[in-house]
Design a protein around this motif. Structure first.
Motif, PDB file in Angstrom:
ATOM      1  N   ASP A 119     -72.654 -29.332  29.219  1.00  0.00           N
ATOM      2  CA  ASP A 119     -72.798 -29.649  27.841  1.00  0.00           C
ATOM      3  C   ASP A 119     -71.264 -30.257  27.505  1.00  0.00           C
ATOM      4  O   ASP A 119     -70.312 -30.379  26.396  1.00  0.00           O
ATOM      5  CB  ASP A 119     -72.911 -28.910  26.161  1.00  0.00           C
ATOM      6  N   SER A 120     -70.718 -30.525  28.655  1.00  0.00           N
ATOM      7  CA  SER A 120     -68.436 -31.091  28.695  1.00  0.00           C
ATOM      8  C   SER A 120     -69.295 -32.491  27.869  1.00  0.00           C
ATOM      9  O   SER A 120     -67.216 -32.845  27.220  1.00  0.00           O
ATOM     10  CB  SER A 120     -68.659 -31.440  29.884  1.00  0.00           C
ATOM     11  N   TYR A 121     -70.297 -33.180  27.583  1.00  0.00           N
ATOM     12  CA  TYR A 121     -69.545 -34.319  25.905  1.00  0.00           C
ATOM     13  C   TYR A 121     -69.408 -34.105  25.462  1.00  0.00           C
ATOM     14  O   TYR A 121     -68.624 -34.799  24.696  1.00  0.00           O
ATOM     15  CB  TYR A 121     -70.906 -34.979  26.656  1.00  0.00           C
ATOM     16  N   HIS A 122     -69.605 -32.425  24.847  1.00  0.00           N
ATOM     17  CA  HIS A 122     -69.125 -32.039  23.200  1.00  0.00           C
ATOM     18  C   HIS A 122     -67.891 -30.962  24.008  1.00  0.00           C
ATOM     19  O   HIS A 122     -67.168 -30.158  22.983  1.00  0.00           O
ATOM     20  CB  HIS A 122     -70.126 -31.310  22.580  1.00  0.00           C
ATOM     21  N   ASN A 123     -67.020 -30.574  24.979  1.00  0.00           N
ATOM     22  CA  ASN A 123     -66.779 -29.257  25.491  1.00  0.00           C
ATOM     23  C   ASN A 123     -65.675 -29.979  26.280  1.00  0.00           C
ATOM     24  O   ASN A 123     -64.718 -29.043  26.538  1.00  0.00           O
ATOM     25  CB  ASN A 123     -67.965 -28.534  25.903  1.00  0.00           C
ATOM     26  N   TYR A 124     -65.408 -31.384  26.732  1.00  0.00           N
ATOM     27  CA  TYR A 124     -64.749 -31.699  27.516  1.00  0.00           C
ATOM     28  C   TYR A 124     -63.315 -30.813  27.198  1.00  0.00           C
ATOM     29  O   TYR A 124     -61.914 -30.642  27.936  1.00  0.00           O
ATOM     30  CB  TYR A 124     -63.965 -33.116  27.318  1.00  0.00           C
ATOM     31  N   GLU A 125     -62.777 -30.648  25.775  1.00  0.00           N
ATOM     32  CA  GLU A 125     -61.177 -29.908  25.571  1.00  0.00           C
ATOM     33  C   GLU A 125     -61.321 -28.718  25.834  1.00  0.00           C
ATOM     34  O   GLU A 125     -60.161 -28.503  26.772  1.00  0.00           O
ATOM     35  CB  GLU A 125     -61.159 -30.155  23.979  1.00  0.00           C
ATOM     36  N   ARG A 126     -62.178 -28.037  25.694  1.00  0.00           N
ATOM     37  CA  ARG A 126     -62.520 -26.562  26.978  1.00  0.00           C
ATOM     38  C   ARG A 126     -61.885 -26.898  27.919  1.00  0.00           C
ATOM     39  O   ARG A 126     -61.892 -26.076  28.721  1.00  0.00           O
ATOM     40  CB  ARG A 126     -63.563 -26.083  26.321  1.00  0.00           C
ATOM     41  N   ASP A 127     -62.582 -28.024  28.715  1.00  0.00           N
ATOM     42  CA  ASP A 127     -62.725 -28.339  30.196  1.00  0.00           C
ATOM     43  C   ASP A 127     -61.383 -28.358  30.610  1.00  0.00           C
ATOM     44  O   ASP A 127     -60.697 -27.919  31.251  1.00  0.00           O
ATOM     45  CB  ASP A 127     -63.749 -29.683  30.217  1.00  0.00           C
ATOM     46  N   VAL A 128     -60.829 -29.579  30.023  1.00  0.00           N
ATOM     47  CA  VAL A 128     -59.684 -29.715  30.315  1.00  0.00           C
ATOM     48  C   VAL A 128     -58.548 -28.392  29.827  1.00  0.00           C
ATOM     49  O   VAL A 128     -56.969 -27.968  31.180  1.00  0.00           O
ATOM     50  CB  VAL A 128     -58.515 -30.592  28.872  1.00  0.00           C
ATOM     51  N   GLU A 129     -58.968 -27.601  28.604  1.00  0.00           N
ATOM     52  CA  GLU A 129     -58.312 -25.959  28.993  1.00  0.00           C
ATOM     53  C   GLU A 129     -57.952 -25.073  29.878  1.00  0.00           C
ATOM     54  O   GLU A 129     -57.127 -25.012  30.709  1.00  0.00           O
ATOM     55  CB  GLU A 129     -58.498 -25.022  27.323  1.00  0.00           C
ATOM     56  N   MET A 130     -59.409 -24.876  30.669  1.00  0.00           N
ATOM     57  CA  MET A 130     -59.387 -24.381  31.916  1.00  0.00           C
ATOM     58  C   MET A 130     -58.123 -24.778  33.095  1.00  0.00           C
ATOM     59  O   MET A 130     -57.717 -24.534  33.537  1.00  0.00           O
ATOM     60  CB  MET A 130     -60.828 -24.503  32.569  1.00  0.00           C
ATOM     61  N   LEU A 131     -58.353 -26.220  32.807  1.00  0.00           N
ATOM     62  CA  LEU A 131     -57.533 -26.783  33.986  1.00  0.00           C
ATOM     63  C   LEU A 131     -56.487 -26.638  34.259  1.00  0.00           C
ATOM     64  O   LEU A 131     -55.263 -26.423  34.376  1.00  0.00           O
ATOM     65  CB  LEU A 131     -57.618 -28.397  33.846  1.00  0.00           C
ATOM     66  N   ARG A 132     -55.299 -26.543  32.495  1.00  0.00           N
ATOM     67  CA  ARG A 132     -53.847 -26.451  31.844  1.00  0.00           C
ATOM     68  C   ARG A 132     -54.477 -24.122  32.418  1.00  0.00           C
ATOM     69  O   ARG A 132     -53.071 -24.097  33.192  1.00  0.00           O
ATOM     70  CB  ARG A 132     -53.994 -26.647  30.463  1.00  0.00           C
ATOM     71  N   GLU A 133     -55.099 -24.209  32.655  1.00  0.00           N
ATOM     72  CA  GLU A 133     -54.840 -22.699  32.695  1.00  0.00           C
ATOM     73  C   GLU A 133     -55.080 -22.355  34.208  1.00  0.00           C
ATOM     74  O   GLU A 133     -53.872 -21.474  34.500  1.00  0.00           O
ATOM     75  CB  GLU A 133     -56.133 -21.766  32.420  1.00  0.00           C
ATOM     76  N   LEU A 134     -55.470 -23.196  34.944  1.00  0.00           N
ATOM     77  CA  LEU A 134     -55.742 -23.119  36.306  1.00  0.00           C
ATOM     78  C   LEU A 134     -54.213 -23.519  36.972  1.00  0.00           C
ATOM     79  O   LEU A 134     -53.649 -23.414  38.164  1.00  0.00           O
ATOM     80  CB  LEU A 134     -56.519 -23.837  37.234  1.00  0.00           C
ATOM     81  N   GLY A 135     -53.725 -23.929  36.263  1.00  0.00           N
ATOM     82  CA  GLY A 135     -52.590 -25.110  36.567  1.00  0.00           C
ATOM     83  C   GLY A 135     -52.110 -26.298  37.816  1.00  0.00           C
ATOM     84  O   GLY A 135     -51.391 -26.769  38.374  1.00  0.00           O
ATOM     85  N   VAL A 136     -53.218 -26.793  37.594  1.00  0.00           N
ATOM     86  CA  VAL A 136     -53.536 -27.637  38.694  1.00  0.00           C
ATOM     87  C   VAL A 136     -53.188 -29.367  37.951  1.00  0.00           C
ATOM     88  O   VAL A 136     -52.271 -29.574  37.301  1.00  0.00           O
ATOM     89  CB  VAL A 136     -55.627 -27.931  38.899  1.00  0.00           C
ATOM     90  N   ASP A 137     -52.864 -29.436  39.621  1.00  0.00           N
ATOM     91  CA  ASP A 137     -52.269 -31.360  39.353  1.00  0.00           C
ATOM     92  C   ASP A 137     -53.575 -32.259  38.956  1.00  0.00           C
ATOM     93  O   ASP A 137     -52.563 -33.644  38.747  1.00  0.00           O
ATOM     94  CB  ASP A 137     -51.611 -31.653  40.755  1.00  0.00           C
TER      95      ASP A 137
END
Length: 510
Positions: free
Chosen positions: A77-95
Motif C-alpha cells: 500500500d505504498s500508494y498511501h504510505n509513500y511518506e513512510r517509504d521515504v522515511e525508511m530511505l532517510r533512515e538508511l541514509g541512501v543517495d
C-alpha cells in the motif's frame, strides 16, 4: 603519522584489507540506494483512475499460482504510505531511490490520449518528498506492468509497441524530466520476453518459447532505444539526466573445464548476456553472430523459411548502438553450465541453447530455489563486461537475497557483505561501477511467488491494515556500510532500533 593511525584503526575494525594494510573502500561519490517496483509495492490496483495491468489480469485469473495467495491488489500500500517509504530511505541514509512508474496508472488505456492526473499527482508527491531530503529519484519507466489494453493488441510481440512505449515515455518526461536525474527505460527484457512471452507462469503467460520470446526481445530493445533517443534529442541538453537500461546479468561458469562445457557456457552467455548487451555496447551492434547463426540453422532444420529470431535492419542497428548512458546491472547469482543431450520442447529457447544448468553443492540456497549464494560471480561478470564491452559505465540496479519472514536475517547480511567484497575487487580491477541499489527496500509481492519470498531490508506486516514496516538486521548493516564506506565483517547492531539519518545533500553525477 595521523594517516597511518587511521589506517591501522580501520584494519583492526575487520574491514576487507590488502596484505599491506590498505583498505578497500567505496569512493565518496559512489551512490548507494534501494529499489522497488510499482506493481510490487503500490497496491491501489484500481484506485483513482488506474487501468488494469497484465499482472493484475494474470494473477486474478491464476490465483493458484501464488503460494500464499497474495497478489498486488494491496501489496505494501505504498500508494498511501509513500511518506513512510521515504522515511525508511532517510533512515538508511541512501543517495537514491529506484522505483518504477506504473504505465496503466498514468495512461489507463495504454495510449496517450487519456492521461490520468491522479496518477501523475501520486508520483509528483513521491518525487518531491525524495527531493526534500536530497534523495535522488531513479525512475524505471517499465517494470513488467504493461496495460492490459495493449496486451489485448499483442503487447510486446506487436511492433507497434515501440511507438506505444515512446508515447508513454514522452508523457512522463514532460512531467518529470526537470526533477529526475536518472532514468531506466526497461527492466530485464529477458524476464519480460523469455518468462512472459516464452513461458506460461509469468504475465502475460503466452507460452511461445522460441518464437514469441524472440519477437518480444527485438521490440523491447527497439522501444528502449527509441526512448533513449527521445530523451537525448529533447531533454538531455536542458536537464542533464542519464538514461540506461537494466539487464538481468547473472554469471555462468562451465561445470568443468572440458571443451564441451566451456563452449556450452560461452553459448549460454551469448544468449543471456550478449543478446541484450551486443546491440547497444558491441562495436558492430546487432545480436551475437553465434546466436543468429544457431537459430537460423535450427529454424531451417525445423521447416521454417526464415529465422525465428527477427532480423535487425541497418537503421535499427544504428538506433540501438550506443543507446545508453549507463548499464543497469541486476545481478543475483551464478550458474554452472554443462553440455547435455537432454531433449527440450521444439522449438524453444531451451532447445536452441541446449545446455543444462546446475550449482555447486556448497552454495547456500535462499528462500527462492533459483537463488544460490555465489558472490564471486559479480567479480567475474565485471571482468567479462570490461573485456567484451570495453569498460561500460555501470550501476548495480538490483542485488538481493530472499528469506522467510524474520527480522534477524543473518543470511542476507552475509550475502551482502560477500557481494560487496567481490564488487570492490571488480572496481579495483577497472570496472566502472558508479553505484549499488539493494533489492529491495521492503518486502513486496514477488510476482507469482506472492509474499512467500522476502527480499526486504524492512519487513512488512502484510496482515496489518497499515502494512507496518520494521527494519531487519540487514537494514542496520547496510546503513553502517553507507556511513563508513567500507564493510566490517563482524559488526552487529546492538538493537533493531534505527534513527533517521539526515540525508546529506549530494551532487554526485555519473
Amino acid at each position: 603519522m595521523e594517516v597511518l593511525v587511521i589506517c591501522l584503526l580501520l584494519c583492526v575494525s575487520g574491514a576487507y584489507a590488502y596484505t599491506d594494510g590498505r583498505i578497500r573502500v567505496f569512493s565518496d561519490d559512489f551512490l548507494f540506494g534501494a529499489a522497488t517496483s510499482a506493481y510490487q509495492v503500490e497496491g491501489a490496483w484500481d484506485s483513482d483512475g488506474k487501468g488494469e495491468s497484465i499482472w493484475d489480469r494474470f494473477l486474478h485469473e491464476h490465483p493458484k499460482l501464488i503460494p500464499d495467495g497474495r497478489n498486488g491488489d494491496v501489496a505494501c500500500d505504498s500508494y498511501h504510505n509513500y511518506e513512510r517509504d521515504v522515511e525508511m530511505l532517510r533512515e538508511l541514509g541512501v543517495d537514491h531511490y529506484r522505483f518504477s512508474i506504473s504505465w496503466p496508472r498514468i495512461l489507463p488505456g495504454g495510449f496517450s490520449n487519456k492521461i490520468n492526473k491522479k496518477g501523475l499527482e501520486y508520483y509528483d508527491k513521491l518525487i518531491d518528498e525524495l527531493l526534500k531530503y536530497n534523495i535522488k529519484p531513479m525512475i524505471t519507466l517499465y517494470h513488467f506492468d504493461l496495460p492490459q489494453t495493449l496486451q489485448d493488441l499483442g503487447g510486446w510481440a506487436n511492433p507497434l509497441s515501440v511507438q506505444w512505449f515512446e508515447e508513454y515515455a514522452k508523457v512522463v518526461f514532460e512531467q518529470f524530466a526537470h526533477k529526475v536525474p536518472y532514468w531506466i527505460t526497461i527492466n530485464q527484457p529477458s524476464f519480460i520476453c523469455v518468462e512472459g512471452y516464452g513461458g506460461k507462469e509469468n504475465a502475460p503467460g503466452i507460452g511461445s518459447s522460441g518464437i514469441g520470446d524472440y519477437m518480444c526481445i527485438k521490440n523491447v530493445m527497439l522501444a528502449h532505444a527509441k526512448v533513449y533517443r527521445l530523451y537525448e534529442m529533447e531533454y538531455k541538453e536542458k536537464f542533464k539526466g542519464s538514461v540506461g537500461i537494466s539487464l538481468s546479468l547473472n554469471w555462468a561458469d562451465p561445470f568443468t573445464n572440458s571443451t564441451e562445457n566451456v563452449q556450452a557456457a560461452d553459448l549460454y552467455r551469448d544468449f543471456t548476456i550478449g543478446l541484450y548487451m551486443n546491440p547497444i555496447w558491441s562495436k558492430d551492434g546487432d545480436f551475437p553472430r553465434t546466436v543468429k547463426d544457431l537459430i537460423l540453422e535450427r529454424s531451417k532444420a525445423q521447416g521454417y523459411r526464415h529465422s525465428r529470431l527477427p532480423v535487425l535492419n541497418p537503421d535499427e542497428i544504428t538506433l540501438l548502438k550506443g543507446s545508453a548512458d549507463f548499464l543497469g546491472v541486476n545481478h543475483y547469482t551464478t550458474f554452472l553450465v554443462k553440455a547435455t543431450d537432454q531433449v527440450y520442447p521444439n522449438p524453444s529457447m531451451d532447445d536452441d541453447i541446449g545446455v543444462e544448468l546446475t550449482y555447486r553443492p556448497e552454495w547456500k540456497t535462499s528462500q527462492s530455489k533459483w537463488l544460490r549464494s555465489a558472490p564471486y560471480g559479480i567479480y567475474k561478470l565485471c571482468l567479462h563486461l570490461n573485456k567484451v564491452y570495453d569498460y561500460p559505465t555501470m550501476i548495480i540496479t538490483e542485488h538481493g537475497w530472499s528469506t522467510k519472514k524474520l527480522l534477524k536475517d543473518n543470511s542476507r547480511v552475509k550475502n551482502m557483505r560477500e557481494f560487496f567484497k567481490a564488487l570492490l575487487l571488480g572496481i579495483e580491477d577497472g570496472a566502472r561501477v558508479k553505484g549499488y541499489t539493494a533489492w529491495s527496500l521492503m518486502d513486496n509481492v514477488e510476482w507469482a511467488a506472492g509474499t512467500s519470498e522476502r527480499f526486504g531490508l524492512y519487513e512488512v506486516d502484510f496482515e496489518s491494515t497499515e502494512k507496518t514496516r520494521a527494519p531487519r538486521v540487514s537494514a542496520l548493516v547496510y546503513k553502517r556500510i553507507i556511513e563508513k564506506r567500507f564493510v566490517e565483517p563482524d559488526w552487529k547492531p546492538d538493537s533493531l532500533n534505527i534513527a533517521i539519518t539526515k540525508s546529506k545533500a549530494n551532487s554526485k553525477e555519473l
